[in-house]
Design an enzyme around this catalytic site. Structure first.
Site, short mmCIF file in Angstrom:
data_model
loop_
_atom_site.label_atom_id
_atom_site.label_comp_id
_atom_site.label_asym_id
_atom_site.label_seq_id
_atom_site.Cartn_x
_atom_site.Cartn_y
_atom_site.Cartn_z
N LYS A 79 85.21 21.69 40.33
CA LYS A 79 84.53 22.73 39.56
C LYS A 79 83.70 23.61 40.50
O LYS A 79 83.08 23.10 41.44
CB LYS A 79 83.62 22.07 38.51
N SER A 154 81.87 23.53 29.73
CA SER A 154 82.01 24.54 30.75
C SER A 154 83.04 24.19 31.84
O SER A 154 83.48 25.08 32.56
CB SER A 154 80.67 24.83 31.40
N SER A 178 80.00 19.17 28.93
CA SER A 178 80.89 20.06 29.69
C SER A 178 82.05 19.39 30.42
O SER A 178 82.92 20.08 30.94
CB SER A 178 80.09 20.89 30.69
#
Lengths: 485, 96
Positions: A79, A154, A178
């Protein structure tokens, strides 16, 4: 068949038997990215040159029979809020569009040592603020199961990349769901460890008392092995916990006979879709078949989780994001008039709308006239939410419920209404507020879109969570379904 | 509970070192009102005598011997700086 249909353990065996090479694995990854990422748009940056170079080095070691590291030759996606030395790390923000970290996050050093190969950095909501990956400055990631739907967020890029077969696993971060929520939406396994289990050094901070790095994989065993590599005390993160990390794989296979499962009625109340409710009921029936028992319980304060979360996380974000001032790093516009104007212009042009909204909310709840009414009150209710969990865990081993109220929504449907978007996090947020470990595993489908089952454990009881999830996975095949791309 | 006004949002933005554009300010005001109204539900909870949670795991001070270590290379630290000169970050003049 894709090489990534194999588990990590199987791939390691294939490497040892010299039936595949590390270059094969890296090629599988980049080939698939080439094929599908135009559609899925999971990646912000790729690190092709270094990945190939690393593959060659590892293949040389392979020739000498040195396959002795837990993630040897495994491609992984990271990420884009986890800093990677000399590899652009943007947090999906214009603010960090050209940011080249000068050091590695602790998890990156650990992955490197374990033999993993970073193939690229994945898309996310800007600074991890959002639940659809639509607030990214760069692109909109699609759900591999249906390109008109969001991947969740996210960590949407990481979940979509694993679901689309671009990588066998990925790292994300989980502040209010997330990792678990996009994993549920994309039909993969998402694990958020106990707060403090994994070092946050090098994770760009959003809400420091809630943030935790987590794993996204295709099965529970891989999840356990990946966490094994990244977990543990780190002197560079004073909030990382000095609690021994058990051998997760060793504890994975025990049965769950006699296990006591709590099912909070608040997790199956209004707002939960019929398909989700049915999939959870079917899962509970499976657990009963496996010899566990379950009972309905109540967590009376979880209904306050959403406001508590938005107050606490926005306050912490207000303070964490103060570092972006246009001076030491990050975006700086041309043509500024004085220092004050430099700060304001850099931040106003560098941050997107959702980030600004949360900074303003943070400024509001921390202002002296609102501090007691909002911030202190939220921290007190947070204590009550934690106590709710403590009471349940005095009598039960795990808590089970859905990960999300529905399957993945369509693109563009939620982003315009913050309150509705926030409400979708009600099942995952309480876990962060209490700092507990929780996993989301595939448990069904609704109109062709995956659904996730959430299993929550006591602090530092990741082993129990893995064992429960693994037992379910052994008797179901939801995790073996793949999207047609 | 007093509603958040446009002026409040301007003041908050100033505290946060942000400019809020004319066409954003109405929307931000409305959204912040929606969110804070919703947060009012917390006022119903009796929290008399409840300690606030700032952290979920016990944190203790970590002590170690004061031994100097090699720091980050200074030139490297300027790698991402928009502007620097003679080993210092450069900003526009602070005083007119």
């Amino acid at each position: 068949m894709s090489l990534f249909e194999h588990t990590l353990a199987e791939i390691q065996e294939l490497l040892r038997k010299k039936e595949v090479t590390v270059s094969d694995l890296v090629e599988e990854s980049f080939k698939r990215i080439q094929e599908v990422d135009d559609k899925v748009q999971a990646f912000i940056s790729l690190d092709e040159e270094r990945a190939w170079q690393k593959a060659k080095e590892l293949d040389d070691q392979l020739a000498n029979g040195e396959v002795d590291r837990p993630l040897f030759g495994m491609p992984i996606a990271i990420k884009d809020n986890i800093v990677t030395q000399d590899l652009r790390t943007t947090c999906a923000s214009k603010m960090l569009e050209n940011f080249l970290p000068i050091y590695n996050a602790t998890v990156m050093d650990k992955l490197e040592k374990a033999g993993a190969i970073t193939v690229g950095k994945t898309n996310m909501d800007e600074f991890a603020m959002g639940g659809t990956t639509e607030t990214s400055y760069f692109q909109k990631t699609r759900n591999p199961w249906n390109l008109d739907h969001v991947p969740g967020g996210s960590s949407g890029g990481s979940a979509a990349a694993v679901a689309a077969g671009e990588v066998p696993f990925a790292l994300g971060s989980d502040t209010g769901g997330s990792v678990r929520q996009p994993a549920a939406y994309c039909g993969v396994v998402g694990m958020k460890p106990t707060y403090g289990r994994v070092s946050r050094y090098g994770l760009v901070a959003f809400a420091s008392s809630l943030d935790q790095i987590g794993t996204i994989t295709r099965n529970v065993a891989d999840s356990a092995q990946l966490l094994q590599v990244i977990a543990g005390l780190d002197e560079k993160d004073s909030t990382s916990a000095n609690v021994p990390v058990p051998d997760y794989m060793k504890e994975l296979n025990g049965d769950i006979k006699g296990m006591k499962i709590a099912v909070p009625k608040e997790f199956l109340s209004e707002g939960i879709s019929e398909e989700v409710r049915r999939s959870v009921e079917a899962a509970l029936a499976k657990f009963t078949e496996l010899g566990a028992t379950w009972e309905e319980v109540s967590l009376p304060h979880v209904k306050y989780s959403v406001p508590v979360y938005y107050i606490v996380s926005s306050a912490e974000a207000f303070s964490n994001l103060a570092r972006f001032d246009g001076i030491r790093y990050g975006y700086r516009p041309e043509d500024v008039k004085g220092l004050e104007d430099l700060y304001k212009k850099s931040r106003s042009e560098g941050f997107g709308t959702e980030v600004k909204r949360r900074i303003l909310l943070g400024a509001f709840v921390l202002s002296s006239e609102n501090y007691d009414t909002y911030f202190k009150k939220a921290q007190q209710v947070r204590t009550l939410i934690r106590q709710d969990f403590d009471k349940i865990f005095a009598d039960y081993d795990v808590i089970v419920g859905p990960t999300t109220p529905t399957a993945a929504p369509e693109l563009g449907k939620l982003v315009d209404d913050p309150l509705t978007m926030y409400m979708r996090d009600i099942l995952t947020i309480p876990v962060n507020l209490a700092g507990l470990p929780a996993i989301s595993i595939p448990c069904g489908f609704a109109n062709g879109l995956p659904l996730g089952l959430q299993i929550i454990g006591k602090q530092f009881a990741e082993s129990t969570v893995f064992r429960t999830a693994h037992a379910f996975e052994q008797v179901t095949d939801f995790h073996k379904q793949r999207p047609q791309l | 509970m007093a509603r958040i006004t446009r002026e409040d949002v301007e003041r908050l933005a100033d505290t946060a070192r942000l400019y809020i554009l004319e066409d954003e300010i109405e929307q931000m005001t409305e959204e912040l009102n929606k969110i804070t109204e919703y947060a009012q539900t917390l006022q119903k909870v009796d929290t008399t005598g409840v300690e606030p949670t700032t952290h979920v795991i016990e944190l203790t001070n970590i002590m170690r011997d004061d031994i100097p270590e090699e720091g980050m290379d200074r030139d490297l630290l300027f790698k991402n700086a928009p502007d620097h000169e003679d080993g210092q970050f450069k900003v526009p003049s602070v005083l007119d």
